[in-house]
Design a protein around this motif. Structure first.
Motif, PDB file in Angstrom:
ATOM      1  N   CYS A  76       0.842  -1.202   0.000  1.00 20.08           N
ATOM      2  CA  CYS A  76       0.000   0.000   0.000  1.00 20.08           C
ATOM      3  C   CYS A  76       0.879   1.255   0.000  1.00 20.08           C
ATOM      4  O   CYS A  76       1.843   1.333   0.763  1.00 20.08           O
ATOM      5  N   TYR A  77       0.543   2.181  -0.854  1.00 20.08           N
ATOM      6  CA  TYR A  77       1.255   3.455  -0.866  1.00 20.08           C
ATOM      7  C   TYR A  77       0.230   4.589  -0.892  1.00 20.08           C
ATOM      8  O   TYR A  77      -0.870   4.439  -1.401  1.00 20.08           O
ATOM      9  N   LYS A  78       0.625   5.725  -0.346  1.00 16.45           N
ATOM     10  CA  LYS A  78      -0.251   6.884  -0.269  1.00 16.45           C
ATOM     11  C   LYS A  78       0.113   7.870  -1.363  1.00 16.45           C
ATOM     12  O   LYS A  78       1.277   8.160  -1.614  1.00 16.45           O
TER      13      LYS A  78
ATOM     14  N   PRO B 182      -5.042   4.841   0.836  1.00 17.27           N
ATOM     15  CA  PRO B 182      -3.863   4.177   0.251  1.00 17.27           C
ATOM     16  C   PRO B 182      -4.276   3.245  -0.889  1.00 17.27           C
ATOM     17  O   PRO B 182      -5.331   2.627  -0.876  1.00 17.27           O
TER      18      PRO B 182
ATOM     19  N   LYS C 109      -3.402  -0.028  -3.431  1.00 17.44           N
ATOM     20  CA  LYS C 109      -2.658  -1.282  -3.495  1.00 17.44           C
ATOM     21  C   LYS C 109      -1.793  -1.326  -4.747  1.00 17.44           C
ATOM     22  O   LYS C 109      -2.213  -0.900  -5.822  1.00 17.44           O
TER      23      LYS C 109
END
Length: 437
Positions: A185-187, A195, A197
């Motif tokens: 997960c990244y923001k 976030p 996937k």
């Protein structure tokens, strides 16, 4: 069983009271256990009955057993001065391997909500003392279907020999295996946005174990094609790619026209797909002589390599610059064969074969998206042996379809022991006692 012997107790002692009460069941159970002790622990029982000392080789010698007032053999022990009740101070002795002992253990196992062997033995010793202790309890509970489904055990087979692509010298990433890992997960830059996937496509060289990573936005076939394009433009065109039978890889077979355009080498290159036995896909591309194209400069080496003559037996000082490069490459692969490949001889795991999977076995099918208690059941219809005769793929039938699965994803349910009832004596007559009005 206890209710049956409750009626046996009433019949033996001619108790005309209708129905069963707690005392009838209790006395009938003690009658059952006493008869088991007299037949399965006969030597120790009759020694104690005749006021003699049991032998030192007996498994009961450390328990100081005695026979109580109703003829049941109990543990003497050292806890007479404790605050425990009488049954816990002097539990009833049960033989090691007997259907009644197993039935008592399984009954307490269910009442204690399928507790483990140690906790079950501690609870059982408040009333009964099974000879063999934890081993006897573990042997009885090892075939509990509910416990097995909560913590399934894999059927082990012998580790297979390394495939040809793993033990022959090839250029880096010429034979490649790929798989996805994640999700991660990244923001994004927007503060209020959730976030997102993402996944990583892992390319592994079969010969050198070199790893190339590509970031992938999702698990779609198009996203996989993008990662494959970037890999080919960076590392060069592989001759063979191995992958598992994931949906995004299988979807690639329906888009071969787009896959052909990845290789940038003309219409004479054919893309061949073969489904392998162990749920994997092999993508093959025959190497032909080809003209100079921009792809040669985008990769780290030419798409087709010219076979250099062996220069390892020549004096290194007599070689020109290119021959020295070829000399170093050949020395490297020579050491790779002699020093690295020998490290792969030993089997790090799966060294012995446990009882193999058999046709008609009922198995649990592993599903990574569900907890073990919800894994589907299936029946083995056929086994597919490999070149060494070991079956690592099975044809299974579930409630909805028939499919193939790798044996490493199948968990064989324990087989239940069928206990045959002993033959009953024939002859005689049993009259039914009239019940009082």
């Amino acid at each position: 069983m206890t209710h049956t012997f409750g009626y046996v107790y009433k019949f033996v002692y001619r108790i005309r009271r209708p129905g069963l009460d707690v005392e009838d069941v209790k006395m009938g159970t003690q009658m059952l256990i006493r008869s088991i002790q007299m037949s399965n622990l006969a030597d120790d029982y009759w020694r104690l009955h005749s006021k003699r000392q049991i032998t030192s080789s007996s498994p009961l010698s450390s328990l100081s057993p005695f026979i109580d007032s109703i003829g049941v053999m109990r543990v003497g022990g050292r806890l007479q001065n404790s605050s425990l009740d009488y049954n816990a101070q002097h539990p009833v002795i049960l033989p090691r391997k007997h259907p009644v002992t197993r039935a008592i253990i399984l009954d307490l196992h269910r009442k204690n909500l399928h507790s483990g062997p140690r906790a079950l033995l501690a609870s059982m010793r408040l009333q009964f003392w099974p000879i063999g202790g934890r081993k006897t309890v573990s042997a009885a509970t090892s075939k509990c279907i509910i416990c097995f489904r909560a913590k399934p055990q894999l059927a082990q087979h012998l580790m297979a020999d390394l495939p040809k692509d793993r033990v022959n010298a090839t250029s880096t990433f010429m034979v490649t295996g790929l798989d996805f890992c994640g999700p991660f997960c990244y923001k994004t830059g927007v503060r209020s946005k959730m976030p997102v996937k993402t996944y990583v496509c892992v390319f592994i060289c079969y010969a050198t174990k070199a790893i190339h990573l590509e970031l992938v936005q999702d698990l779609s076939t198009q996203a996989f094609f993008g990662a494959l394009k970037r890999f080919i433009l960076t590392r060069g065109k592989p001759a063979r790619i191995w992958s598992d039978n994931a949906t995004n890889f299988v979807g690639a077979k329906n888009e071969l026209a787009e896959l052909r355009s990845l290789f940038l080498s003309g219409p004479h290159i054919r893309a061949i797909e073969e489904f392998c036995l162990e749920d994997s896909i092999e993508w093959q591309n025959p190497a032909d002589l080809e003209v100079l194209t921009p792809a040669h400069f985008l990769g780290t080496f030419p798409l087709v390599l010219y076979s250099e003559p062996d220069v390892t037996n020549l004096n290194f000082n007599r070689l020109d610059r290119w021959q020295r490069i070829a000399y170093l490459q050949q020395i490297f692969w020579s050491r790779w064969r002699e020093e690295y490949l020998t490290l792969l001889q030993q089997r790090s795991k799966w060294r012995t074969s446990k009882p193999a999977l058999q046709v008609n076995d009922v198995v649990l099918v592993q599903n990574d998206n569900l907890p073990p208690l919800k894994w589907p059941l299936a029946r083995v219809m056929e086994l597919v042996p490999g070149s060494d005769g070991v079956a690592r793929v099975a044809v299974i039938r579930t409630a909805t379809a028939t499919t193939r699965r790798a044996v490493r994803k199948l968990y064989v349910l324990p087989k239940q022991d069928l206990v045959e009832s002993p033959g009953l004596p024939t002859g005689g007559e049993c009259s039914v006692m009239p019940q009082p009005n």
